[in-house]
Design a protein around this motif. Structure first.
Motif, PDB file in Angstrom:
ATOM      1  N   MET A 378     -19.547-143.697  48.166  1.00 23.00           N
ATOM      2  CA  MET A 378     -18.636-143.403  47.059  1.00 23.00           C
ATOM      3  C   MET A 378     -19.352-142.592  45.975  1.00 23.00           C
ATOM      4  N   VAL A 379     -20.560-142.990  45.642  1.00 25.52           N
ATOM      5  CA  VAL A 379     -21.351-142.284  44.629  1.00 25.52           C
ATOM      6  C   VAL A 379     -21.553-140.827  45.018  1.00 25.52           C
ATOM      7  N   SER A 394     -20.571-134.919  38.698  1.00 25.02           N
ATOM      8  CA  SER A 394     -20.240-133.911  37.694  1.00 25.02           C
ATOM      9  C   SER A 394     -20.023-134.487  36.294  1.00 25.02           C
ATOM     10  N   GLY A 395     -20.004-135.823  36.157  1.00 23.21           N
ATOM     11  CA  GLY A 395     -19.809-136.433  34.838  1.00 23.21           C
ATOM     12  C   GLY A 395     -18.367-136.322  34.382  1.00 23.21           C
ATOM     13  N   PRO A 396     -18.107-136.582  33.115  1.00 27.28           N
ATOM     14  CA  PRO A 396     -19.023-136.704  31.971  1.00 27.28           C
ATOM     15  C   PRO A 396     -19.682-138.090  31.828  1.00 27.28           C
ATOM     16  N   HIS A 397     -19.450-138.962  32.791  1.00 28.80           N
ATOM     17  CA  HIS A 397     -20.022-140.306  32.798  1.00 28.80           C
ATOM     18  C   HIS A 397     -20.420-140.604  34.226  1.00 28.80           C
ATOM     19  N   LYS A 398     -21.447-141.410  34.405  1.00 32.14           N
ATOM     20  CA  LYS A 398     -21.958-141.688  35.750  1.00 32.14           C
ATOM     21  C   LYS A 398     -20.876-142.199  36.686  1.00 32.14           C
ATOM     22  N   ASN A 399     -19.921-142.937  36.169  1.00 29.47           N
ATOM     23  CA  ASN A 399     -18.911-143.576  37.006  1.00 29.47           C
ATOM     24  C   ASN A 399     -17.579-142.829  37.022  1.00 29.47           C
ATOM     25  N   VAL A 400     -17.585-141.567  36.595  1.00 28.84           N
ATOM     26  CA  VAL A 400     -16.327-140.844  36.383  1.00 28.84           C
ATOM     27  C   VAL A 400     -16.360-139.444  36.992  1.00 28.84           C
ATOM     28  N   SER A 401     -15.210-139.032  37.532  1.00 33.96           N
ATOM     29  CA  SER A 401     -14.962-137.636  37.873  1.00 33.96           C
ATOM     30  C   SER A 401     -13.638-137.242  37.217  1.00 33.96           C
ATOM     31  N   THR A 402     -13.653-136.179  36.423  1.00 29.48           N
ATOM     32  CA  THR A 402     -12.434-135.791  35.715  1.00 29.48           C
ATOM     33  C   THR A 402     -11.581-134.840  36.549  1.00 29.48           C
ATOM     34  N   THR A 403     -10.277-134.840  36.284  1.00 28.18           N
ATOM     35  CA  THR A 403      -9.313-134.052  37.034  1.00 28.18           C
ATOM     36  C   THR A 403      -8.424-133.260  36.061  1.00 28.18           C
ATOM     37  N   PRO A 404      -7.684-132.258  36.545  1.00 25.04           N
ATOM     38  CA  PRO A 404      -6.944-131.361  35.652  1.00 25.04           C
ATOM     39  C   PRO A 404      -5.774-132.030  34.923  1.00 25.04           C
ATOM     40  N   ILE A 405      -5.446-131.476  33.751  1.00 25.29           N
ATOM     41  CA  ILE A 405      -4.303-131.938  32.970  1.00 25.29           C
ATOM     42  C   ILE A 405      -3.695-130.745  32.241  1.00 25.29           C
ATOM     43  N   PHE A 406      -2.369-130.769  32.079  1.00 25.50           N
ATOM     44  CA  PHE A 406      -1.633-129.706  31.404  1.00 25.50           C
ATOM     45  C   PHE A 406      -0.641-130.318  30.419  1.00 25.50           C
ATOM     46  N   GLY A 407      -0.004-129.466  29.638  1.00 28.17           N
ATOM     47  CA  GLY A 407       1.074-129.895  28.765  1.00 28.17           C
ATOM     48  C   GLY A 407       2.409-129.488  29.360  1.00 28.17           C
ATOM     49  N   GLY A 408       3.386-130.386  29.333  1.00 21.64           N
ATOM     50  CA  GLY A 408       4.673-130.091  29.952  1.00 21.64           C
ATOM     51  C   GLY A 408       5.846-130.479  29.079  1.00 21.64           C
ATOM     52  N   GLN A 409       7.011-129.915  29.384  1.00 20.62           N
ATOM     53  CA  GLN A 409       8.236-130.231  28.659  1.00 20.62           C
ATOM     54  C   GLN A 409       9.392-130.376  29.643  1.00 20.62           C
ATOM     55  N   TRP A 410      10.222-131.383  29.403  1.00 21.71           N
ATOM     56  CA  TRP A 410      11.395-131.619  30.230  1.00 21.71           C
ATOM     57  C   TRP A 410      12.556-130.768  29.722  1.00 21.71           C
ATOM     58  N   VAL A 411      13.149-130.004  30.644  1.00 23.60           N
ATOM     59  CA  VAL A 411      14.294-129.151  30.320  1.00 23.60           C
ATOM     60  C   VAL A 411      15.403-129.424  31.329  1.00 23.60           C
ATOM     61  N   LYS A 412      16.606-129.026  30.995  1.00 24.99           N
ATOM     62  CA  LYS A 412      17.723-129.248  31.909  1.00 24.99           C
ATOM     63  C   LYS A 412      17.464-128.542  33.236  1.00 24.99           C
TER      64      LYS A 412
END
Length: 444
Positions: A378-379, A394-412
């Motif tokens: 796993m490590v 890859s960090g930013p913490h020994k026990n963590v891998s970060t993944t992508p995030i975006f900003g979104g809006q709900w529309v009809k």
């Protein structure tokens, strides 16, 4: 032990049962034998003798107030059981795989209880808690205490690491992949920076682990919001599932807040928004984590759902491919909608990705029946999944891998009442926004 008798059908998945066995009816549609073979080992004319049975413990909030977060977990697990029905080829030989699914019931105490049972009584070789902080953190505590490898996702990494003492010392057995709170917070600010407002923000936080993390004055949402030049109003934390937000609404109105930000769960947001409408409070933007992840949560707001905004974990637009099936994000979303007759939901990508990583760990492990060997594998994880790369180096913490995030809006929407559109890529530049954010229609 999974049966090899293909003449009878086993029961379908029941999240409340202790041992889950695969059903022929759950076999993945559209996945050829060659594709499954390439992911899980070449087919054999006669099945080789199993080297043993790997036990995986999967914990999810299948019921309770957080059940929307775990809605896709059982479906994804069902697909994986179908792929593993004939065993798993690993570096140490071929093994049968038994998946034990437990319902945390959206209760941290219940999560700790079922995880303790999985580790001490069922003897699982790898633990997989998912979907919410209230499920992941107590599960990880039990895994650390009892020295069982634990792979988790579905909660901002700081919410899982910091309250458990991870700032002072890294953990030995618990590893988590997800985006960070700082990235989500900067996504919120990115959304608000593109709107024409008076830059006054009312912040809404529940009195629980998520609220205390998001509302923290040292690393929570108040920090980047003030740094970006916004004025904030925080009228105290609210009790989850309260039925009266008059105090918060009055404070926001008095301060002239044209933006509301924070974190809530779906039922709480519905109550809050309805009371805003009743009391004549009309913010230009409502951007909250958690509650606005789900189509059902937005649809429950009726016409007031148009224009709600939130962080985005995953959408069918993500340009990544599954290591298990070869499907791209759009394929997975379409399959979910076709089989369940429900709109795709953001946790779906992570419900699938946690199995990609888990199976990759087992395939590389020197002994999948040994917890230490699985921890070591796993490590060393470096894998491109449906939601992006998972790499614990890859960090930013020994026990963590970060993944992508975006900003979104709900529309009809067209096919569904509301569609989630990417409107901000401040934090990740994987692709351009689909459109610009708009002011909530009922604010005018």
């Amino acid at each position: 032990m999974q049966t090899t008798n293909h003449q009878r059908e086993e029961p379908k998945v029941d999240l409340n049962t202790k041992i889950i066995r695969p059903s022929r009816r759950t076999v993945l549609k559209g996945i050829g034998a060659g594709l499954a073979a390439s992911a899980l080992g070449a087919p054999m004319i006669a099945r080789a003798q199993s080297a043993g049975t790997i036990k995986l413990g999967f914990v999810t909030p299948a019921t309770g107030p957080l059940a929307l977060f775990g809605e896709t977990d059982g479906w994804a697990a069902d697909k994986v059981k179908a792929l593993l029905k004939d065993g798993l080829e690993t570096a140490a030989g071929k093994f049968d795989v038994e998946i034990l699914i437990r319902d945390s019931q959206s209760d941290p105490n219940r999560a700790a209880e079922v995880v303790g049972d999985l580790i001490l009584n069922d003897g699982v070789h790898l633990l997989l808690p998912a979907s919410t902080t209230d499920t992941v953190s107590p599960s990880a505590d039990q895994a650390e205490l009892n020295e069982c490898p634990c792979l988790s996702t579905g909660a901002p990494w700081q919410a899982v690491i910091f309250p458990r003492g991870g700032q002072k010392a890294p953990f030995n057995w618990t590893y988590h992949f997800f985006w960070g709170l700082d990235e989500a917070l900067n996504t919120f600010v990115g959304l608000w920076n593109t709107l024409d407002t008076n830059r006054k923000v009312g912040l809404l936080f529940p009195q629980n682990a998520d609220g205390e993390t998001w509302g923290n004055n040292d690393y929570g949402l108040p920090v980047p919001t003030k740094k970006a030049g916004f004025e904030i109003t925080v009228p105290g934390f609210f009790q989850p599932r309260t039925n009266d937000y008059s105090a918060q609404i009055a404070a926001f109105k008095a301060a002239g807040c044209e933006i509301v930000g924070g974190i809530t769960y779906p039922d709480d947001l519905k109550t809050f928004i309805n009371q805003c409408a009743q009391q004549g409070y009309k913010p230009k933007a409502v951007t909250v984590a958690a509650a606005l992840l789900f189509p059902g949560g937005v649809q429950a707001l009726g016409p007031l759902g148009d224009g709600m905004s939130s962080e985005v974990w995953w959408t069918p637009a993500f340009p990544f491919k599954s290591t298990l099936t070869g499907q791209v994000s759009r394929d997975i979303a379409d399959q979910w909608e076709s089989e369940t007759k429900k709109q795709w939901t953001q946790p779906l990508g992570y419900s699938h990705a946690i199995w990609e990583v888990a199976i990759d760990i087992l395939k590389r492990s020197s002994n999948p029946l040994d917890r230490t060997a699985n921890r070591d594998a796993m490590v060393a994880t470096k894998l491109d999944t449906l939601i992006g790369k998972v790499d614990f180096s890859s960090g930013p913490h020994k026990n963590v891998s970060t993944t992508p995030i975006f900003g979104g809006q709900w529309v009809k929407g067209e096919k569904w009442p509301y569609d989630l559109k990417i409107v901000d890529n401040t934090v990740n530049k994987l692709f351009e926004p689909e459109q610009k954010i708009k002011v909530i229609p009922w604010a005018s």
